[in-house]
Design an enzyme around this catalytic site. Structure first.
Site, PDB file in Angstrom:
ATOM      1  N   SER A   1       2.385  -8.014  11.220  1.00 20.24           N
ATOM      2  CA  SER A   1       1.863  -9.114  10.406  1.00 20.24           C
ATOM      3  C   SER A   1       2.598 -10.403  10.782  1.00 20.24           C
ATOM      4  O   SER A   1       3.730 -10.375  11.251  1.00 20.24           O
ATOM      5  CB  SER A   1       2.028  -8.816   8.915  1.00 20.24           C
ATOM      6  OG  SER A   1       3.384  -8.634   8.614  1.00 20.24           O
ATOM      7  N   GLY A   2       1.913 -11.515  10.603  1.00 20.67           N
ATOM      8  CA  GLY A   2       2.504 -12.802  10.946  1.00 20.67           C
ATOM      9  C   GLY A   2       2.075 -13.316  12.299  1.00 20.67           C
ATOM     10  O   GLY A   2       2.507 -14.379  12.726  1.00 20.67           O
ATOM     11  N   CYS A   3       1.205 -12.576  12.969  1.00 18.62           N
ATOM     12  CA  CYS A   3       0.712 -12.986  14.278  1.00 18.62           C
ATOM     13  C   CYS A   3      -0.697 -13.548  14.116  1.00 18.62           C
ATOM     14  O   CYS A   3      -1.501 -13.008  13.354  1.00 18.62           O
ATOM     15  CB  CYS A   3       0.677 -11.804  15.247  1.00 18.62           C
ATOM     16  SG  CYS A   3       2.294 -11.109  15.588  1.00 18.62           S
ATOM     17  N   GLU A   4      -0.978 -14.616  14.839  1.00 22.45           N
ATOM     18  CA  GLU A   4      -2.308 -15.233  14.799  1.00 22.45           C
ATOM     19  C   GLU A   4      -3.360 -14.277  15.369  1.00 22.45           C
ATOM     20  O   GLU A   4      -4.426 -14.096  14.816  1.00 22.45           O
ATOM     21  CB  GLU A   4      -2.273 -16.523  15.604  1.00 22.45           C
ATOM     22  CG  GLU A   4      -3.546 -17.311  15.559  1.00 22.45           C
ATOM     23  CD  GLU A   4      -3.418 -18.607  16.322  1.00 22.45           C
ATOM     24  OE1 GLU A   4      -4.036 -18.699  17.402  1.00 22.45           O
ATOM     25  OE2 GLU A   4      -2.705 -19.504  15.857  1.00 22.45           O
ATOM     26  N   SER A   5      -3.050 -13.674  16.508  1.00 27.39           N
ATOM     27  CA  SER A   5      -3.920 -12.670  17.122  1.00 27.39           C
ATOM     28  C   SER A   5      -3.421 -11.296  16.693  1.00 27.39           C
ATOM     29  O   SER A   5      -2.259 -11.138  16.317  1.00 27.39           O
ATOM     30  CB  SER A   5      -3.851 -12.767  18.647  1.00 27.39           C
ATOM     31  OG  SER A   5      -4.253 -14.031  19.074  1.00 27.39           O
TER      32      SER A   5
END
Length: 152
Positions: free
Chosen positions: A63-67
């Protein structure tokens, strides 16, 4: 060994693979422009296998990733940490490869010595990575570091 463990332990990025931090430093150090570095990074994605679709499970997403990014960690009986990271985005996958090049197939003490921000600055990438990608890479790094701390 299970297929998944075998895949992680033999993932062709990191210490002892030829696609390590020294390789990345040399590869990008020979590039004379950002466009060339960008091309070199994207070509790295062709050198490693994709994470099989059946292992792209929600519980392995960072979690916390754009992709979407998946991280599979494993610690072997010798205390060596192995990781596979993959993304649907080619540029994110290339940045993950760059990260794994210095951290994969290493003992925890070596992994904990890595200064990710300094490494990406040394490679001339830091100023070209968007804040959202930087946050995503930090989330992946935190997950890797936490795994090392929890399984030691």
């Amino acid at each position: 060994m299970t297929d998944r463990v075998d895949f992680i332990v033999n993932y062709p990025i990191g210490a002892g693979t030829g696609l390590d931090g020294d390789f990345i430093r040399t590869l990008l150090g020979q590039s004379t422009s950002w466009d060339e570095r960008y091309r070199q990074l994207l070509q790295l994605t062709r050198k490693v296998p994709a994470l099989p679709l059946e292992w792209r499970q929600t519980e392995l997403e960072v979690s916390g990733c754009e992709s979407r990014v998946w991280l599979l960690p494993y610690r072997d009986n010798n205390g060596i940490y192995h990781f596979v990271a993959d993304s649907e985005s080619r540029i994110v996958k290339s940045l993950l490869i760059t990260l794994l090049a210095v951290a994969n197939h290493q003992p925890a003490d070596k992994i904990q010595q890595i200064q990710v921000a300094s490494y990406f600055a040394e490679l001339g990438l830091a100023q070209h990575i968007t804040p959202s990608r930087t946050n995503g890479l930090q989330a992946v790094w935190k997950k890797m570091s936490d795994f090392c701390a929890l399984s030691a």
